[in-house]
Design an enzyme around this catalytic site. Structure first.
Site, mmCIF file in Angstrom:
data_model
loop_
_atom_site.group_PDB
_atom_site.id
_atom_site.type_symbol
_atom_site.label_atom_id
_atom_site.label_comp_id
_atom_site.label_asym_id
_atom_site.label_seq_id
_atom_site.Cartn_x
_atom_site.Cartn_y
_atom_site.Cartn_z
ATOM 1 N N ILE A 1 0.827 -1.211 0.000
ATOM 2 C CA ILE A 1 0.000 0.000 0.000
ATOM 3 C C ILE A 1 0.857 1.256 0.000
ATOM 4 C CG2 ILE A 1 -1.868 1.213 1.173
ATOM 5 C CD1 ILE A 1 -2.597 -1.594 0.164
ATOM 6 N N ASP A 2 1.919 1.266 0.782
ATOM 7 C CA ASP A 2 2.755 2.462 0.918
ATOM 8 C C ASP A 2 3.396 2.827 -0.415
ATOM 9 O OD1 ASP A 2 3.669 4.560 2.416
ATOM 10 O OD2 ASP A 2 5.048 3.394 3.646
ATOM 11 N N ASP A 3 4.047 1.846 -1.057
ATOM 12 C CA ASP A 3 4.644 2.101 -2.365
ATOM 13 C C ASP A 3 3.591 2.553 -3.363
ATOM 14 O OD1 ASP A 3 7.638 1.294 -3.067
ATOM 15 O OD2 ASP A 3 6.988 0.058 -1.395
#
Length: 663
Positions: free
Chosen positions: A396-398
């Protein structure tokens, strides 16, 4: 490890020497500093369009690579003799090896370094090993190390398998409808555990050359060692009793479905090996899977074995005198942040370097179903992973950072870009956890009891939603003017409210620590109806202001994960100063009110510490793998985050008049 006061004394001297060298030249003007930083970053772009810098951690993965090659007999095929020089460089004055910069030495890390040096033929009476032995014994010896260190020693007969927990093979056979399956473990724990089911079942002891023992590292004497699992003195000790049952079942060969479980584990390993040869894009599963192949008597020339070793080679860095191994590689992450830094600091949206990077990122979108789909029955693939290739584990972060990076540039095929963004956002929506936040890799991966199993002594067996990842998603939605359901967005905002500490800060799971978390949440709240969140934003601002250092910068020690009294305290660093400034600038823009003096002092810190090359020096580890246990020094953090801060300051100063004429 050192106390925090001792750490401050030891690191301050080094930091002052470095910054004295940096400040011997006059500070550049803001415009010139941004230009120098942009030029430096542009000079490091690869021809294919991506950026990629070293991801530095402690020495354990390099030590374990030596062990792996010794076990396979492939140690002469790689320049492992250069590992000795690397380990000697990394040994600290106290005799040990560090978990993170400045901690003075950590016992498990030090034992693994000692083991690797012995495997490389360094004699026990070598002065470096004598110093290391004294340090290790002062910390309690091998018996006080983590489970994984003891496991590595057991593989070569330097520790007994009696002290290693069992992992029943039948856990591989639970149906997805069962309350617990391997998919309740975090992705990294799952990828590491499946091959270890095979290794722990066999309990091998491999003959290595040279032959040695590590009896000298047992503080209580080898004859007095109790090969038992440590107690936690809480309800989790019930697992110690279960482990005794598992071990008894192994001894009398009454482990149910053992053969089927082992076969399922082998199939899972083979199915999850990437075309690039790795598992999960991280080193621990790679080492464990190759150990499992060795236990299963795979030929050293088997294609899966060869691809696995080639993957480790790609994670390795060989220099003239040294050889070391990275925990992971981060090209997608680095590229997305470099793009954001360059656009935030004024580079044209259609600059050829940004176009190359954007095209490269589009090609890296994950369009296959991965492990996340086991618990997410509705989402269609569309995220991005951290590495060059990781089709099973987009995160999710990337994905959120890539969306923001792509949104900020102009590509020849804008329709394709927008379709890729839309597909990713829809995937992210379906990955929201029931608490309202987002985790890194999975949805509702939150069975906290797993952190109490003896095998999970790093307390990193799950991947629950966190404030920093959730903030990234909210910032993506607001800053890119994207549409997600109002119900989901409100749940996310309520989750962030709940996670705010009493002092106004937010915990940072993936960066050190509260400065990282607080900055990220402020940037998120600033772009979604900020007037509704004014109390939360102001509390976050006040906390960041309260921990600014006298030199104008911000810093936070990794020990803040162990002791929350140390939150926001530490030697000033470029990346953490930038995080604080980004949060303050975004919040100031949202409220149309800037803490001018603090912001200007922070900007001055960055200008005064910029090097002649246009970057910043930073020895501290400001990235987090597992809180309290594993930290990362991203070599680009000291560059692209300061550039973002300087760029946003420049943009806002002209709009709001916050600029000091001296800058």
């Amino acid at each position: 490890m050192l106390t925090y006061k001792e750490y401050r004394r030891s690191v301050t001297e080094i930091a002052m020497q470095t910054r004295d060298r940096q400040t011997q030249k006059p500070a550049l003007s803001l415009n010139d500093a941004i230009t120098a930083s942009q030029n430096y970053l542009l000079s490091l772009q690869y021809p294919q369009g991506y950026w990629w810098a070293e991801l530095e951690s402690n020495i354990t993965l390099t030590a374990e690579t030596v062990l792996l090659h010794k076990i396979w007999g492939t140690d002469k095929t790689r320049p492992l003799h250069k590992v000795e020089a690397y380990l000697r460089q990394q040994q600290r004055e106290q005799g040990g090896w560090e978990l993170f910069y400045g901690d003075g030495g950590e016992i498990s890390t030090s034992v693994e370094a000692y083991m690797a040096l012995r495997l490389l033929g360094v004699p026990q009476d070598d002065p470096a090993l004598i110093r290391a032995k004294d340090f290790i014994l002062s910390k309690g010896g091998i018996s006080k190390t983590r489970i994984f260190t003891k496991f590595h020693l057991a593989l070569i007969g330097c520790y007994s398998w009696k002290g290693i927990p069992s992992i029943p093979p039948w856990i591989m056979l639970f149906p997805n409808s069962f309350p617990f399956t391997i998919y309740e473990m975090a992705s990294w724990a799952r990828e590491s555990t499946v091959p270890l089911i095979i290794v722990f079942n066999d309990k091998p002891v491999f003959a290595v050359d040279p032959i040695f023992n590590l009896d000298e590292l047992y503080a209580e004497g080898i004859e007095n060692v109790k090969y038992e699992l440590p107690k936690n003195n809480n309800w989790g000790d019930i697992f110690l009793g279960l482990d005794k049952v598992f071990k008894f079942a192994e001894q009398v060969d009454l482990v149910p479905f053992r053969k089927k479980g082992l076969q399922a584990a082998e199939r899972w390993m083979l199915n999850h090996q990437q075309e690039t040869g790795d598992w999960g894009g991280i080193m621990p599963p790679m080492v464990n899977s190759l150990l499992a192949f060795r236990v299963l008597n795979y030929d050293v020339n088997d294609p899966s074995v060869q691809r696995g070793f080639e993957a480790i080679d790609r994670f390795s860095i060989e220099e003239n005198e040294t050889y070391r191994v990275q925990a992971c590689v981060s090209p997608v992450w680095d590229t997305a942040w470099c793009v954001r830094a360059l656009t935030n600091s004024g580079l044209p949206k259609d600059h050829f370097s940004l176009v190359k990077a954007g095209k490269w990122l589009l090609e890296k979108q994950c369009l296959e179903y991965g492990d996340w789909a086991v618990k997410n029955k509705t989402g269609k693939p569309g995220g991005w992973a951290f590495e060059f290739t990781n089709r099973f584990y987009p995160d999710i972060d990337d994905s959120a950072v890539v969306v923001m990076a792509l949104n900020g540039i102009k590509l020849p095929d804008e329709a394709r870009k927008q379709a890729a963004i839309n597909r990713c956002v829809k995937w992210i929506e379906t990955m929201q956890c029931k608490e309202g936040g987002w985790a890194a890799f999975d949805v509702d991966n939150d069975q906290a009891w797993l952190n109490e199993v003896p095998y999970g002594d790093l307390k990193a067996m799950i991947d629950p939603n966190t404030a920093d990842v959730t903030a990234r998603v909210v910032e993506m939605v607001g800053s890119c003017d994207l549409e997600i359901s109002s119900k989901r967005l409100n749940k996310a905002l309520n989750y962030l409210y709940k996670e705010q500490e009493k002092d106004g800060s937010w915990f940072g799971r993936w960066g050190v620590n509260y400065i990282y978390g607080t900055s990220g949440v402020l940037s998120a709240l600033a772009v979604i109806n900020p007037e509704k969140h004014q109390p939360q934003i102001e509390q976050g601002i006040n906390w960041l202001l309260s921990c600014q250092n006298k030199d104008g910068g911000w810093g936070e020690t990794c020990w803040s994960y162990n002791d929350s009294n140390l939150k926001g305290k530490g030697i000033s660093t470029a990346s953490q100063t930038a995080w604080a400034l980004i949060g303050l600038l975004d919040a100031g823009e949202a409220l149309n009110h800037f803490e001018t003096d603090s912001i200007q002092r922070g900007i001055s810190y960055l200008l005064n510490t910029q090097t002649e090359e246009g970057t910043w020096e930073e020895s501290e580890f400001t990235g987090t793998g597992f809180p309290c246990h594993f930290y990362i020094r991203y070599h680009f953090y000291r560059h692209y985050f300061p550039l973002i801060a300087l760029g946003r300051y420049q943009n806002l100063s002209s709009e709001f008049g916050i600029r000091n004429s001296e800058l």
